[in-house]
Design a protein around this motif. Structure first.
Motif, PDB file in Angstrom:
ATOM      1  N   LEU A 601       1.114  -0.985  -0.404  1.00 27.31           N
ATOM      2  CA  LEU A 601      -0.189   0.158   0.289  1.00 27.31           C
ATOM      3  C   LEU A 601       1.320   1.371  -0.048  1.00 27.31           C
ATOM      4  N   ASN A 602       2.092   0.956   0.714  1.00 27.16           N
ATOM      5  CA  ASN A 602       3.175   2.542   0.716  1.00 27.16           C
ATOM      6  C   ASN A 602       3.803   2.623  -0.408  1.00 27.16           C
ATOM      7  N   GLY A 649       2.590   4.436  -3.990  1.00 29.75           N
ATOM      8  CA  GLY A 649       1.716   3.650  -3.591  1.00 29.75           C
ATOM      9  C   GLY A 649       0.443   4.644  -3.352  1.00 29.75           C
ATOM     10  N   TYR A 652      -4.543   4.850   1.689  1.00 34.42           N
ATOM     11  CA  TYR A 652      -6.259   5.067   1.842  1.00 34.42           C
ATOM     12  C   TYR A 652      -6.322   5.210   2.787  1.00 34.42           C
ATOM     13  N   HIS A 687      -2.082  -3.448  -5.110  1.00 36.93           N
ATOM     14  CA  HIS A 687      -1.531  -2.888  -4.442  1.00 36.93           C
ATOM     15  C   HIS A 687      -1.825  -4.208  -2.762  1.00 36.93           C
ATOM     16  N   PRO A 689      -1.649  -5.041   1.550  1.00 32.64           N
ATOM     17  CA  PRO A 689      -2.094  -3.840   2.889  1.00 32.64           C
ATOM     18  C   PRO A 689      -0.384  -4.113   3.212  1.00 32.64           C
ATOM     19  N   ASN A 690      -0.377  -3.134   3.889  1.00 25.77           N
ATOM     20  CA  ASN A 690       1.967  -2.764   4.243  1.00 25.77           C
ATOM     21  C   ASN A 690       1.638  -4.235   5.387  1.00 25.77           C
TER      22      ASN A 690
END
Length: 1437
Positions: A601-602, A649, A652, A687, A689-690
């Protein structure tokens, strides 16, 4: 629309509401109703949801309810609600339950308006679509009054209106009209079922004739009494009643009223209906406001249509402006203003100002009648020029022409021989009209003036002819005005040269056929001439910039496809080509694959892109768009077919992280002007999740041996993406990397061969995590001396064991006895702990309700604006010079006004501040002082102060980034003038918000803390209390006490006026006096009531017996060297006793006692103040210095535990002190509602009816704009900037110091509790996660569960502000001007300037040097002006 098929028939239906059941998840087809058909059950892939089939209560009005189309809902008239039919009482009766939109209740009232001075009158109210009102109705006029309604036939209701003249408090502060809501309330149901507006108008607030008679209400102007009234009896025709605009006394607007400065002359004005002053009334005056100074001149009224301001002269300071619009007004009888247009002003002018040359003088507006005086070489009026017939040049003279023209600048200074160059010649006396320019030659070549670009007397723009000589040598510019003789000819000091521009190469040599490449053409003399155009194969290349050897432009798209394209330059009329120099258009780049086609995500993970012609792109970027927000990242070209990029990124915005993968709405590449690759829909990009990591151990510290494996646990460490690509993790132990093994939920890392405490840092995809610290320890190998030492030690230990065994036998018997005694003590301790916990639980249940009830009806003692701002700007200084008139000589006042003009120059002010901040001796205190003085001086020009503040903040951000400081540190501490100015800016602009909205919950919190603390014992010496939020200020002992109710006779009160007051029998006499004063003077500001030190407490027993109670007297108990303050228990005061507060009796006895006690207290008061910081883990009670005469130390409830004579036996009666920490939770639970109310108000964009202050939205947008400008995309940095800007700089200060806002007294225990609340407030605004453990401070643990919730409020608050429409600079300026108008006279500007001048004096040489270095300051001679002010201050001029 929704179409359904039922039994073969297509049904067309319209949805009436939409509802989200499970975010982002589809609803399955299987649905079922509940047995009573009130609910429907829905199924998603992981959840069963129950929803009501209707939600009628969501509609608050009849039109919304019946207009929704929901078949289950109707309007229940007398209950004023939307509901199902069966939920409405008497629904079956006519018009009780309406279901048609045209059946909504209508209401009208007659009359619909009335004057605030009118008596109560009968209103006729007509209502439609209501049931029979046989049960009766009541007319409700907001909170003004209720009146019974008389119900008549056909829906008619009669009732009496309230008269506002009987309620004088209601007539003020509402302006010309007040709209009162008139509601009808059903006696049958008790609900208000319809509302309309009734208008009360107030003519008396209209203070001009035109505003009065143009009002929408029947107002009349009384000319001779200068009042507006609706009552004709108040103003007869003899008193000059005016009812229309034609009858108003007013000044008729005329063309410019020109007034030459320093000339004595009258001013005649045309008017209409000017009243003749009556007997006893003062005559007319003209009032001029010139640069803040008021000048009153007697005026003569010739008749009702003409008035003349008598002969006088007018002057304004400075020559910065040639003319100055001056506001003026015509008054009579002292302060009766005659109406005139607000835009009508007098124009005060000086001929010589800004007109140093003949040409500029004769350009002045003809109405000024300025002319050039040839003898004195000045621009003057005719009467000021000696021998004007010969020496004074004026526009009315024939053949008017200024002599001695002068050329100061020419540009450009080179050009092609072919001509066409537009040469700009600047200077003075360059003719008054273009036809006067008889001759212009540039380097001997004719140059034709261009009339459209000519500026009279100052600038000539001419078009160069072709230079016929093949090798023209160049030369000076020659201009003749009229005649070409010495008096009217000018030559330039600069020379003009003819050159031949050439170019030899371009780079890059090739680019994409879509264009967009930044092309540089390299050659010689490329900056020649006045215009240049670059052509690539007949298409124009978009010009960017040029210097002598380079031209930069952006290539256009190729109309003829790929291949070589010739390049041609056109510089003025010269064509420049180069047969050997070509530019090649290549095919646009393409993308064939992206590996991997996912990121987190980043973003910022490495992806490899393959394609064709990638080298032709100069600055490639990769982009993604999600939820309307676009992000991009940089790429690096490896070769023509490969490049690497940092993945973009996604922003969100939802509070919880996504559970699964996200797909961006758009994904593509920014390749110059290649549009085909902006969106690659054919290439899916995902993408995930981090990754997240858990803390090391419980406290964030893990102990390991060198080389042993370290397990770092987390989530989402391996995204579930296809293929073999994995995230690239780097783990640093200190600064050393370690070898990694990655699994789905953990990283396995071998610790390096180092020892000591090292921080663990995990780096992945632009993210940085620190799960904690490693404590790496080593097992040391044993040496020979160590082995010998251990052997010797073992022998000694063996002997010691034998000796211990012998002693053990003897001690066994004593141990048995000791064990029994300890067992008894432990049983006693256990029962006490149980009792304490039980008490704490009971208090928590009862205190919340009691405290809420006590808060009702408390009046808020707000400080006035001036006191509030002074306490924030100059804390601790009561009588600051800016509040006083400056008593100074005329030369000092003149110098300060000159200094004020300089401060109003933005460049001077910025240079002044930056120079001060560069000085080492300019301390933090000086920075805060200068910021506050500047804001006080600029209070009347808030729009200018805001421009300066924005520039200072932009400079501070730039400096922060240049010094490579972490961006989050910006605005955290007050280390610059800008930061303190920002605090003061918010202080000025949030005053109204505090009064109308946030002040109430803050004051309620303060009162709640004060009352809750005073319900239990408070030690008068140490400041510790039974009830506290602060561990530092908690009494850690069991104090026996009892609540008493005293009957208090107020000061100067009589028997029978007693006030019941609750006190504690363990209170000192001073504490009792404070509580009595709080009760007797409830609602009175603290500064307006008597102080406890000025009163005596008198205990009355019967009619005659009266005892003065004191903290110390002859009955005070002294044990060893400890003296205990007297309490009510000491005097054996009983419940229900009568006491009186009387003025302190002055006697030798009282003076001696007061002196001794005051002297004793003075030793610990300062210690109390310094030990109340909430940051200390546990501040001790202050050590009381023994009285030098008596050798005793004071105590109240607890003695100093650290003192050497504390006996062991005393400790035996106390419990483990930590057991009392449960009281912190009980106090926190009691105060929770008040803390929540305050935080909710501060972190809401619209609360309690108040809109978000403009200042907050404006400053947050400015910070976002600065972040965008510097490409700071990290949302945490933006969040931190906003938190440091507003909550940290303003709200924390106000929460910790409510005495800045209210007229109250803040005790040390209240201060400690507010500090805990303020710390919680700061933690709520932080983006970092606080890892808490058993060793964390109690004030952090206390609100640990609440802070995540508060953080979500803060994030929502910032999001809501960001979504609000931006405030334009014009709207903000208008708001700031209004604030300046309201508060412009709060501070004495000259006094503030005088205080600021101290720093000019201190750093004079540095400031003058800085002004010399700056080009703008040199051009506007700011150093000279400052030196003038300095000389005036020193009295030398």
């Amino acid at each position: 629309e929704i179409f359904c098929i039922r039994k073969g028939v297509v049904l067309r239906m319209f949805p009436f509401s939409y509802l989200t059941v499970v975010e982002g998840k589809p609803i399955l087809r299987d649905m079922v109703f509940s047995p009573d058909h009130q609910y429907i059950y829905l199924l998603s892939d992981r959840q069963v949801s129950r929803l009501p089939v209707e939600s009628c209560e969501q509609y608050s009005s009849c039109s919304d309810c019946l207009g929704s189309g929901d078949p289950h809902c109707g309007w229940c008239v007398l209950f004023n609600k939307c509901s199902r039919q069966e939920a409405c009482d008497k629904w079956e009766e006519p018009q009780h339950f309406n279901i048609q939109l045209d059946q909504c209740v209508n209401i009208s009232v007659s009359p619909s308006s009335m004057s605030v001075t009118s008596p109560a009158m009968q209103l006729t109210i007509q209502v439609q679509n209501v049931p029979a009102l046989s049960g009766g109705v009541t007319c409700v006029f907001e909170d003004l009054s209720n009146a019974p309604g008389e119900v008549r036939a056909k829906g008619q209701v009669m009732c009496m209106s309230p008269s506002l003249r009987d309620l004088p408090a209601q007539t003020h502060s509402f302006g010309a009209k007040r709209v009162v809501q008139l509601s009808l309330r059903s006696t049958e149901t008790g609900h208000q079922f319809i509302t309309t507006n009734l208008i009360y108008y107030n003519c008396s607030v209209l203070n001009s004739c035109t505003s009065c008679v143009s009002s929408e209400f029947p107002c009349h102007w009384c000319k001779y009494r200068h009042i507006c009234t609706n009552n004709l009896q108040d103003c007869s025709f003899q008193e000059g009643r005016v009812s229309n605009m034609e009858g108003c006394p007013q000044i008729i607007p005329t063309s410019d009223i020109l007034v030459p400065a320093g000339m004595v002359r009258p001013i005649t004005l045309r008017a209409r209906n000017l009243p003749q002053p009556q007997s006893g009334q003062k005559n007319y005056e003209c009032v001029f406001n010139i640069q803040g100074k008021v000048q009153r001149i007697p005026a003569v009224r010739f008749n009702s249509s003409c008035i003349q301001c008598q002969n006088t002269s007018y002057w304004y300071e400075g020559d910065e402006a040639g003319d100055l619009p001056v506001d003026f007004s015509i008054v009579w009888d002292g302060d009766f203003f005659i109406d005139k247009p607000a835009s009508m002003k007098a124009l005060l002018y000086k001929c010589e100002a800004q007109r140093p040359s003949c040409g500029q003088c004769l350009k002045a507006p003809t109405a000024f009648e300025c002319g050039w005086c040839t003898e004195s070489r000045k621009c003057l009026l005719r009467q000021h020029c000696p021998s004007p017939e010969q020496n004074w040049m004026h526009y009315t003279r024939h053949n008017l022409r200024c002599s001695h023209p002068r050329i100061t600048k020419i540009s450009p200074v080179t050009g092609p021989r072919e001509g066409g160059t537009r040469v700009t010649i600047e200077g003075e006396n360059l003719g008054l009209q273009v036809k006067e320019i008889a001759h212009v030659q540039v380097a001997g070549v004719r140059c034709n003036p261009i009339p459209s670009q000519y500026i009279s007397a100052e600038r000539i723009v001419c078009d160069m002819a072709e230079a016929l000589l093949p090798h023209s040598p160049g030369g000076r510019v020659e201009v003749c005005i009229g005649l070409c003789n010495e008096e009217y000819r000018a030559f330039s000091s600069d020379t003009y040269a003819f050159v031949s521009p050439t170019f030899s190469r371009v780079h890059p040599a090739k680019g994409p056929v879509s264009g967009g490449t930044r092309l540089t053409v390299v050659g010689r003399h490329l900056n020649a001439g006045s215009s240049v155009t670059v052509y690539i194969n007949k298409e124009e290349c978009l010009f960017v910039t040029r210097i002598e050897r380079e031209i930069v432009c952006i290539t256009p798209g190729s109309a003829s496809g790929t291949g070589e394209a010739p390049i041609r330059l056109k510089i003025d009329r010269a064509e420049v080509t180069s047969t050997d120099t070509k530019y090649t258009y290549t095919d646009d780049p393409t993308i064939t694959s992206i590996e991997p086609n996912w990121t987190i995500l980043n973003g910022s993970t490495l992806i490899t892109v393959t394609g064709t012609n990638l080298r032709t792109i100069q600055e490639p970027k990769v982009r993604a768009k999600y939820g309307g927000v676009e992000t991009n990242n940089y790429c690096t070209v490896v070769n023509d077919s490969t490049m690497t990029c940092l993945a973009p990124g996604l922003v969100y915005t939802k509070p919880d992280p996504p559970e699964g993968a996200l797909r961006p709405d758009e994904f593509g590449f920014i390749f110059d002007q290649v549009s085909s690759l902006l969106v690659l829909n054919s290439t899916p990009f995902t993408h995930y999740p981090n990754p997240t990591f858990d803390s090391l151990g419980n406290s964030g510290i893990l102990e390991v041996k060198p080389g042993s494996p370290i397990i770092l646990k987390g989530k989402n460490l391996i995204p579930p993406a296809p293929g073999n690509n994995r995230l690239n993790y780097t783990v640093l132990i200190g600064e050393s990397p370690c070898l990694l093994t990655v699994s789905e939920n953990q990283l396995l890392c071998d610790s390096p061969d180092i020892t000591g405490e090292k921080r663990v840092v995990i780096l992945v995809g632009g993210l940085e995590y620190s799960p904690g610290m490693l404590h790496i320890y080593s097992d040391s190998a044993l040496t020979l001396p160590a082995i010998i030492g251990i052997g010797a030690g073992g022998g000694v230990l063996l002997i010691a064991i034998i000796a211990v065994l012998i002693a053990y036998k003897r001690k066994t018997r004593d141990a048995d006895r000791t064990l029994k005694r300890l067992q008894l003590q432990m049983d006693n301790l256990e029962s006490r702990v149980a009792l304490e916990c039980k008490e704490a639980f009971a208090e928590l249940q009862t205190d919340i309700q009691e405290l809420t009830n006590d808060m009702d009806g408390v009046k808020i003692p707000f400080l006035e604006y001036r006191t509030y701002t002074m306490r924030v700007m100059f804390p601790g200084i009561e009588e600051h010079p800016v509040l006083k008139e400056l008593d100074s000589p005329a030369n000092v006042e003149k110098a300060l006004r000159l200094f004020s003009q300089l401060l109003n120059n933005k460049m001077f002010l910025l240079t002044f501040i930056h120079t001060l901040e560069a000085q080492r001796s300019f301390s933090m205190r000086d920075r805060g002082n200068v910021a506050s003085l500047l804001m006080a001086a600029l209070q009347g020009r808030m729009e200018y102060a805001t421009v300066v503040l924005k520039q200072l903040l932009a400079d501070l951000i730039e400096k922060n980034l240049e010094n490579r400081n972490h961006p989050k540190l910006l605005l955290r501490r007050t280390e610059s003038v800008a930061e303190k100015m920002l605090t003061n800016w918010f202080t000025f602009l949030l005053h109204r918000f505090l009064k109308e909205c946030a002040g109430e919950p803050l004051f309620m919190l303060y009162c709640a803390i004060k009352q809750q603390m005073e319900k239990g014992p408070i030690d008068a010496i140490t400041g510790e209390a039974r009830y506290s939020l602060s561990e530092d200020k908690l009494i850690r002992q069991q104090i026996d006490y009892k609540q008493l109710t005293l009957m208090c006779i107020p000061p100067e009160g009589e028997v029978g006026t007693e006030v019941p007051v609750k006190v504690l029998n363990c209170d000192t006499v001073t504490q009792v006096k404070d509580k009595l004063l709080d009760a007797v003077y409830k609602g009175i500001p603290y500064s307006q009531r008597p102080q406890a030190d000025d009163m005596d407490l008198e205990w009355r027993q019967g009619r005659l017996t009266r005892i003065i109670l004191q903290d110390e007297d002859v009955t005070t108990k002294i044990e060893s060297d400890w003296k205990r303050l007297n309490t009510l228990a000491h005097y054996q005061v009983t419940d229900g006793s009568v006491v009186a507060l009387v003025q302190k009796q002055v006697s030798a006895y009282n003076i001696a006692n007061s002196f001794t006690f005051t002297r004793s207290l003075s030793r610990y008061e300062s210690l109390l103040r310094t030990s109340s910081s909430p940051d200390s883990l546990r501040s001790r009670a202050p050590m009381i210095t023994p009285d030098q005469e008596t050798g005793t130390k004071l105590w109240h409830l607890v003695k100093n535990h650290e003192h050497s004579d504390q006996r062991e036996g005393d400790r035996g009666s106390k419990m483990v002190s930590e057991i009392y920490l449960t009281r912190l939770l009980a106090t926190k639970g009691t105060l929770q509602k008040f803390v929540d109310d305050l935080f909710e108000t501060v972190f809401s964009t619209a609360h309690r009816g108040s809109a978000l202050p403009l200042a907050i939205k404006y400053m947050f947008d400015f910070l976002d704009e600065q972040a965008d400008k510097r490409q700071i995309t990290d949302p945490d940095v933006r969040h931190t900037w906003k938190s440091n800007c507003l909550p940290l700089r303003f709200w924390v200060n106000v929460i910790k110091n409510p005495q800045f806002v209210f007229d109250i007294h803040k005790s040390s225990i209240t201060d400690a509790c507010l500090s805990v609340v303020a710390q919680t407030f700061m933690d709520s605004c932080s983006t970092s996660e606080h890892r808490l453990g058993k060793d964390s401070p109690s004030n952090k643990l206390l609100y640990a569960k609440d802070i995540p919730n508060y953080k979500s409020w803060v994030e929502r608050y910032y999001r809501d502000i960001a979504k609000m429409p931006s405030i334009s600079d014009q709207d903000m300026d208008a708001y700031l001007v209004e604030q300046s108008r309201l508060h412009g006279n709060e501070f004495n500007t000259l006094s503030a300037l005088s205080e600021l001048y101290f720093y000019i004096n201190k750093y004079k040489e540095e400031i003058l040097t800085a002004l010399d270095r700056d080009g703008y300051c040199r051009k506007h001679k700011l150093r000279h002006k400052l030196e003038q002010a300095i000389n005036l201050m020193s009295g030398s001029s």
